[in-house]
Design an enzyme around this catalytic site. Structure first.
Site, PDB file in Angstrom:
ATOM      1  N   HIS A  76     115.244  18.547  44.603  1.00  0.00           N
ATOM      2  CA  HIS A  76     116.282  17.790  45.525  1.00  0.00           C
ATOM      3  C   HIS A  76     116.087  16.236  45.000  1.00  0.00           C
ATOM      4  O   HIS A  76     117.002  15.392  45.518  1.00  0.00           O
ATOM      5  CB  HIS A  76     115.581  17.660  46.860  1.00  0.00           C
ATOM      6  CG  HIS A  76     115.861  19.347  47.581  1.00  0.00           C
ATOM      7  ND1 HIS A  76     114.676  19.905  47.732  1.00  0.00           N
ATOM      8  CD2 HIS A  76     116.855  19.750  48.076  1.00  0.00           C
ATOM      9  CE1 HIS A  76     115.021  21.148  48.193  1.00  0.00           C
ATOM     10  NE2 HIS A  76     116.536  21.270  48.309  1.00  0.00           N
ATOM     11  N   GLU A 128     117.936  15.720  49.592  1.00  0.00           N
ATOM     12  CA  GLU A 128     118.483  15.216  48.385  1.00  0.00           C
ATOM     13  C   GLU A 128     119.308  13.693  48.724  1.00  0.00           C
ATOM     14  O   GLU A 128     119.309  12.910  48.073  1.00  0.00           O
ATOM     15  CB  GLU A 128     119.770  16.088  47.859  1.00  0.00           C
ATOM     16  CG  GLU A 128     120.567  15.596  46.828  1.00  0.00           C
ATOM     17  CD  GLU A 128     121.600  16.448  46.473  1.00  0.00           C
ATOM     18  OE1 GLU A 128     122.515  15.787  46.250  1.00  0.00           O
ATOM     19  OE2 GLU A 128     121.214  17.664  46.413  1.00  0.00           O
ATOM     20  N   THR A 169     125.190  17.051  46.178  1.00  0.00           N
ATOM     21  CA  THR A 169     125.510  18.126  45.135  1.00  0.00           C
ATOM     22  C   THR A 169     125.944  19.343  45.825  1.00  0.00           C
ATOM     23  O   THR A 169     126.601  19.902  45.083  1.00  0.00           O
ATOM     24  CB  THR A 169     124.606  18.189  44.122  1.00  0.00           C
ATOM     25  OG1 THR A 169     123.373  18.765  44.519  1.00  0.00           O
ATOM     26  CG2 THR A 169     124.111  16.853  43.648  1.00  0.00           C
ATOM     27  N   CYS A 230     127.873  19.711  42.532  1.00  0.00           N
ATOM     28  CA  CYS A 230     127.677  20.459  41.345  1.00  0.00           C
ATOM     29  C   CYS A 230     128.494  21.546  41.347  1.00  0.00           C
ATOM     30  O   CYS A 230     128.763  22.409  42.303  1.00  0.00           O
ATOM     31  CB  CYS A 230     126.038  21.054  41.475  1.00  0.00           C
ATOM     32  SG  CYS A 230     125.534  22.273  40.393  1.00  0.00           S
TER      33      CYS A 230
END
EC number: 1.17.7.4
Length: 325
Positions: A76, A128, A169, A230
């Site tokens: 993270h 994160e 992400t 992501c």
């Protein structure tokens, strides 16, 4: 009953896989003793497995008091303050921050240093996001609801500043697009006559555009966004949607703390209402897999980016053994 195990769109993503391998390697190097700041992965079953090998999960207060010890930074990522503490406490740090997250942190830091107001599409208390916000001196504005339904999230916005939208992400692509459109409308409505066009058409930027600004070749636009979701994670959405539709029943395996797990579970549930959440094989109820008191024809087993493949296989084998007759 045929049990179908999803091996292509379930199981650890590259970032988590790298962290787990590093943890196992460092546990061997340090004779079965390694500290990890926070849960190494949001899957309680995998955390327990690693703790049995010697991994010690610690919180921030325990980390701050630790000295001369091996510590793992999980996928993270962490804010700069974590590394400052590591240096002052002479900690032996192994940094397994996911490359995708590390790149996002650099972008956030560069934009913040160029004077941008940073908006993060994400969850305020997600590790994160805490790490990304740390790159912005903890001044980023964090928005979880893309429909802007939570006024307290948008209250800190300064409509006169250069503004950049980025994302955690593991958030969803449609939500990011919705948030961008709603921010465009909000900023346009709050802008003066001369600013309305720019405020209503935020520009997508690439890494090369950041470099151009820093080197003085050309400036960045006042209002911009950078899709930092992501794609290895987001590409699973449609694949799991299809996988769920192809099975009579779906057993979705993930940890309760997994943000990605909740997103993917909901996608499977929308595709197949007979989708059930389980942390491991012990959670599975026989009635989930029955239709008119008979086993269903097919059961699909899938999971999150934080779910280990060994656990998915264990769940699949458990179902097969329970309904083999």
């Amino acid at each position: 009953m045929k049990v179908n195990l999803d091996r292509t769109s379930s199981g650890f993503c590259i970032g988590v896989q790298g962290t787990i391998h590093l943890a196992e390697e460092k546990l061997r190097e340090h004779d079965g003793k390694l500290y990890c700041l926070g849960d190494i992965v949001h899957n309680e079953v995998e955390v327990k497995r690693l703790e049995e090998l010697g991994l010690i999960t610690i919180d921030l207060n325990e980390y701050s008091a630790l000295t001369n010890a091996p510590v793992l930074i999980r996928a993270h990522g962490e804010p700069p303050s974590t590394y400052t503490t590591a240096k002052s406490n002479q900690l032996d740090v192994t940094d397994s921050t996911c490359p995708v997250v590390a790149k996002l942190q650099r972008s956030a830091r560069m934009l913040h240093n160029r004077g941008y107001q940073i908006i993060i599409y994400g969850k305020k208390n997600h590790p994160e996001v805490i790490g990304i916000n740390g790159q912005c001196d903890n001044q980023a504005i964090i928005i979880k609801h893309p429909d802007l339904s939570a006024p307290e999230e948008t209250a800190p916005l300064d409509f006169t500043r250069r503004t950049a939208l980025i994302s955690q992400t593991t958030m969803d692509v449609p939500g990011f697009a919705m948030l961008k459109e709603n921010l465009e409308r909000l900023f346009s409505a709050s802008a003066g006559p001369g600013e309305r066009h720019a405020a209503s058409h935020w520009q997508d930027i690439r890494d090369i555009d950041l470099t151009a600004e820093i080197t003085g070749v050309r400036p960045l636009p006042k209002f911009l966004y950078k899709d930092t979701i992501c794609r290895q994670v987001s590409s699973r959405n449609s694949k799991l949607h299809d996988f769920a539709a192809q099975n009579d029943v779906v057993i979705f395996v993930a940890g309760k703390k997994s943000s990605n797990g909740q997103v993917l579970f909901n996608i499977c549930k929308a595709s197949n209402p007979r989708t059930y959440f389980a942390e491991d094989e012990k959670d599975i109820q026989d009635e989930w897999l029955l239709e008119n008191r008979q086993p269903v024809q097919s059961a699909g087993v899938c999971g999150a980016t934080s779910t280990p493949m060994w656990l998915l296989e264990k769940v699949a084998r458990s179902i097969e053994s329970r309904f083999s007759s």
